[in-house]
Design a protein around this motif. Sequence first.
Motif, PDB file in Angstrom:
ATOM      1  N   SER A 170       7.574  42.029 -38.564  1.00 16.47           N
ATOM      2  CA  SER A 170       8.235  42.878 -37.575  1.00 16.47           C
ATOM      3  C   SER A 170       9.009  42.109 -36.518  1.00 16.47           C
ATOM      4  O   SER A 170      10.021  42.580 -36.033  1.00 16.47           O
ATOM      5  CB  SER A 170       7.193  43.765 -36.901  1.00 16.47           C
ATOM      6  OG  SER A 170       6.245  42.959 -36.225  1.00 16.47           O
ATOM      7  N   ASP A 171       8.567  40.915 -36.161  1.00 17.21           N
ATOM      8  CA  ASP A 171       9.252  40.202 -35.081  1.00 17.21           C
ATOM      9  C   ASP A 171      10.026  38.995 -35.594  1.00 17.21           C
ATOM     10  O   ASP A 171      10.283  38.049 -34.852  1.00 17.21           O
ATOM     11  CB  ASP A 171       8.244  39.773 -34.007  1.00 17.21           C
ATOM     12  CG  ASP A 171       7.175  38.831 -34.557  1.00 17.21           C
ATOM     13  OD1 ASP A 171       7.043  38.741 -35.795  1.00 17.21           O
ATOM     14  OD2 ASP A 171       6.485  38.197 -33.746  1.00 17.21           O
ATOM     15  N   THR A 218      19.193  45.184 -26.479  1.00 13.80           N
ATOM     16  CA  THR A 218      19.639  45.892 -27.680  1.00 13.80           C
ATOM     17  C   THR A 218      21.037  45.474 -28.121  1.00 13.80           C
ATOM     18  O   THR A 218      21.939  45.343 -27.291  1.00 13.80           O
ATOM     19  CB  THR A 218      19.672  47.413 -27.392  1.00 13.80           C
ATOM     20  OG1 THR A 218      18.454  47.793 -26.790  1.00 13.80           O
ATOM     21  CG2 THR A 218      19.854  48.207 -28.666  1.00 13.80           C
ATOM     22  N   CYS A 230      16.634  44.929 -31.650  1.00 19.20           N
ATOM     23  CA  CYS A 230      16.124  44.680 -30.305  1.00 19.20           C
ATOM     24  C   CYS A 230      15.699  43.222 -30.184  1.00 19.20           C
ATOM     25  O   CYS A 230      15.533  42.521 -31.174  1.00 19.20           O
ATOM     26  CB  CYS A 230      14.957  45.604 -29.993  1.00 19.20           C
ATOM     27  SG  CYS A 230      15.504  47.273 -29.603  1.00 19.20           S
ATOM     28  N   THR A 269      13.485  40.331 -29.862  1.00 20.87           N
ATOM     29  CA  THR A 269      12.097  39.907 -30.048  1.00 20.87           C
ATOM     30  C   THR A 269      11.663  38.967 -28.925  1.00 20.87           C
ATOM     31  O   THR A 269      10.475  38.897 -28.599  1.00 20.87           O
ATOM     32  CB  THR A 269      11.926  39.193 -31.404  1.00 20.87           C
ATOM     33  OG1 THR A 269      12.986  38.250 -31.552  1.00 20.87           O
ATOM     34  CG2 THR A 269      11.985  40.177 -32.535  1.00 20.87           C
ATOM     35  N   TYR A 315      10.201  43.093 -28.180  1.00 16.01           N
ATOM     36  CA  TYR A 315      10.470  44.218 -29.078  1.00 16.01           C
ATOM     37  C   TYR A 315      10.310  43.780 -30.528  1.00 16.01           C
ATOM     38  O   TYR A 315      10.542  42.620 -30.860  1.00 16.01           O
ATOM     39  CB  TYR A 315      11.917  44.716 -28.904  1.00 16.01           C
ATOM     40  CG  TYR A 315      12.194  45.386 -27.603  1.00 16.01           C
ATOM     41  CD1 TYR A 315      11.847  46.710 -27.405  1.00 16.01           C
ATOM     42  CD2 TYR A 315      12.806  44.689 -26.563  1.00 16.01           C
ATOM     43  CE1 TYR A 315      12.112  47.337 -26.199  1.00 16.01           C
ATOM     44  CE2 TYR A 315      13.071  45.309 -25.354  1.00 16.01           C
ATOM     45  CZ  TYR A 315      12.723  46.629 -25.176  1.00 16.01           C
ATOM     46  OH  TYR A 315      12.978  47.236 -23.996  1.00 16.01           O
ATOM     47  N   PRO A 316       9.984  44.721 -31.420  1.00 19.00           N
ATOM     48  CA  PRO A 316      10.183  44.439 -32.841  1.00 19.00           C
ATOM     49  C   PRO A 316      11.682  44.265 -33.093  1.00 19.00           C
ATOM     50  O   PRO A 316      12.498  44.829 -32.357  1.00 19.00           O
ATOM     51  CB  PRO A 316       9.674  45.693 -33.543  1.00 19.00           C
ATOM     52  CG  PRO A 316       9.015  46.527 -32.506  1.00 19.00           C
ATOM     53  CD  PRO A 316       9.549  46.102 -31.180  1.00 19.00           C
ATOM     54  N   CYS A 339      13.850  48.093 -33.742  1.00 17.67           N
ATOM     55  CA  CYS A 339      12.984  48.599 -32.674  1.00 17.67           C
ATOM     56  C   CYS A 339      13.016  50.101 -32.536  1.00 17.67           C
ATOM     57  O   CYS A 339      12.286  50.665 -31.735  1.00 17.67           O
ATOM     58  CB  CYS A 339      13.414  47.969 -31.367  1.00 17.67           C
ATOM     59  SG  CYS A 339      15.186  48.160 -31.121  1.00 17.67           S
ATOM     60  N   PHE A 362       8.115  51.744 -36.740  1.00 20.64           N
ATOM     61  CA  PHE A 362       9.395  51.368 -36.147  1.00 20.64           C
ATOM     62  C   PHE A 362      10.263  50.635 -37.153  1.00 20.64           C
ATOM     63  O   PHE A 362       9.879  50.406 -38.299  1.00 20.64           O
ATOM     64  CB  PHE A 362       9.176  50.499 -34.910  1.00 20.64           C
ATOM     65  CG  PHE A 362       8.431  49.236 -35.221  1.00 20.64           C
ATOM     66  CD1 PHE A 362       9.097  48.151 -35.767  1.00 20.64           C
ATOM     67  CD2 PHE A 362       7.079  49.138 -34.975  1.00 20.64           C
ATOM     68  CE1 PHE A 362       8.416  46.992 -36.056  1.00 20.64           C
ATOM     69  CE2 PHE A 362       6.398  47.969 -35.270  1.00 20.64           C
ATOM     70  CZ  PHE A 362       7.061  46.906 -35.814  1.00 20.64           C
ATOM     71  N   LYS A 414      13.337  53.773 -28.726  1.00 17.76           N
ATOM     72  CA  LYS A 414      13.161  52.328 -28.724  1.00 17.76           C
ATOM     73  C   LYS A 414      11.695  52.002 -28.454  1.00 17.76           C
ATOM     74  O   LYS A 414      11.089  52.528 -27.532  1.00 17.76           O
ATOM     75  CB  LYS A 414      14.036  51.712 -27.643  1.00 17.76           C
ATOM     76  CG  LYS A 414      14.141  50.222 -27.737  1.00 17.76           C
ATOM     77  CD  LYS A 414      15.304  49.683 -26.927  1.00 17.76           C
ATOM     78  CE  LYS A 414      15.169  49.978 -25.457  1.00 17.76           C
ATOM     79  NZ  LYS A 414      16.271  49.405 -24.677  1.00 17.76           N
ATOM     80  N   LYS A 455       8.612  49.225 -27.851  1.00 10.49           N
ATOM     81  CA  LYS A 455       8.304  47.863 -27.404  1.00 10.49           C
ATOM     82  C   LYS A 455       6.859  47.544 -27.706  1.00 10.49           C
ATOM     83  O   LYS A 455       5.999  48.407 -27.603  1.00 10.49           O
ATOM     84  CB  LYS A 455       8.572  47.758 -25.898  1.00 10.49           C
ATOM     85  CG  LYS A 455       8.560  46.329 -25.399  1.00 10.49           C
ATOM     86  CD  LYS A 455       9.116  46.227 -23.996  1.00 10.49           C
ATOM     87  CE  LYS A 455       9.203  44.756 -23.576  1.00 10.49           C
ATOM     88  NZ  LYS A 455       9.817  44.571 -22.284  1.00 10.49           N
TER      89      LYS A 455
END
Length: 557
Positions: free
Chosen positions: A359-360, A406, A428, A430, A434-435, A438, A508, A554, A556
């Motif tokens: 995810s990140d 973003t 988004c 990271t 954020y992922p 996101c 997400f 969005k 987080k």
Amino acid sequence: MVISWLTPNYTAPAPASQVRYGLDPDNLDWLITNQDAFTYTIPAGYAKQNQKSPYPDYTSGWLHNVELRNLQPNTLYYYQCGDFSILPSNGDDYPYTPPTGRSGTLFFKTLPAVGKKLKEPLVFGMVADIGQNPDAQRSVLRLSQNDPALILIVGDDGYADCVGTLWDSFLNMLTGVSSFVPTMLVAGNHEVEWLSNATSLETQIFMSFEARFRMPQIAPGVITSAPYPPTLDANNKLCAPSKYQAGYEYGNSYFVYAAGPVTFLHLNPYSYTNTTSIQYRWLLSTLQGIDRKKTPWVVAVYHNPWYNSNTEKQNEFETIDMQATFEPLFYEYKVNLVMNGHVHAYERSYPVFQFVPTSDATAYVMAGTGADSVHDNTWLPQPIWSAYRNGSQWGTGSLTVKDDDTMTWQWHWNLDGILVSADEVTICNTHLGYPTYCYGYKYQCVARLRGINKAGWGTEAAQLMLNLTSEAAGTVASHMKIDRPNSKNNRTMLRNANGVLRVDFDVFGLTTEEEGSASAAAVETYLSSTNFVTAFGNGVTRASARCGKIKHGKIKF
Ligand SMILES: [Fe+2]
């Protein structure tokens, strides 16, 4: 800002390199004069693999580069370039670079200041594998329609392939855009230009690429080794080996610069990338030195894609080498996005690290769809990291940075008359927690548990998180995040033994509403299944859960 142009008719002595510029088109106040124009020569040889007829000797026109320093950010400048002592033969308002004399009045806008918040969205245009046919001309036109502040050409520019006149014609094609928009490049394999009959290879690979562009430099470019393309034998003439690696350091090979809130890393897979290489050590120290308060975004640009499920350009050794050493750095230092070309098709990954959706991690786009030759439209089975792919359309990319949080990546088809966004994703930061992808759905689940003592709750909560994420393996797992698993929810559980456990989680990183609904439905199915209940074990005698979507937007960490 470097203003570069070429005076095409080779005559000695060299004309002066002069740029007049200013804020008022009728009053170009400042003048810079250099006397450092130069030419270069490509000796006759064979341009393409198995091509039997050689191309002739080529000597370039005069190449000029003039650097304008201390420009104000976000400011429109007007300029003319040329040798102002030479009167043009038919008036002084040529549209672009004239054979002699001066250009007409052109203009460019500088990028927003580094370290300041953006006042309006900032657009970067991207194209790779362009060529020079009518579709390629359309790609260049489409680039300008997005109103980019800067253009990135991600390798395989004009497919000149050692033919100097094709470099001239390519840059003439590009000049309608590059005279007005700052344009940055990376080396593709068609920039290698391995000369089949060169007497001194060390000085002649990447020769046109080094001579014709003046990217921000760490140091002057140097060729330290130029091995024979390993896949070829001496009778197999090839100017642009797809599989190749040499010692090509600094110069236009790899470099870094800040453009508003983005640090761009331009990298070169055709130079060495192992952990003892100069490029690797430079990349590591550069990543360590980036001030994310000044440039919250980091985007890497290089030609060959690590994430490519097309049948073309698989298993190229320099691609494998580069991924092995550079990818851990990208993940550790939160490189947000990578742009590639090379394959003549489009593919976008989910955030991915070492082929596992993560995810990140960094997101990758491959868009070698600038329009050279034929489409690459044969694909391997779609891997789990592959989010979207298309091998039937030409197109260009745009990256729109909205703020520190973003940005939006889009891939546009080159359809006449309309600007089609064929693929779009919000990315988004990271670095800010954020992922990578996101936008998605926020869910809340309420689980009712019975037959357990207080002491077991912490363990049960951890078990719940584990089961949620492991059960929803694959794309769903890569898109899930349990909110604050060890704080608020645990405290609630400890207070309410034998009662209600509330778990909030996010699904997400979903690129469309449809994908989002499908992934969310899979999670809901699991939560309402007996698997979920039995997964508690450990003293739970009865459990039930109810989940619902509470928000879309969005998300987080
Ligand atoms: Fe390529």
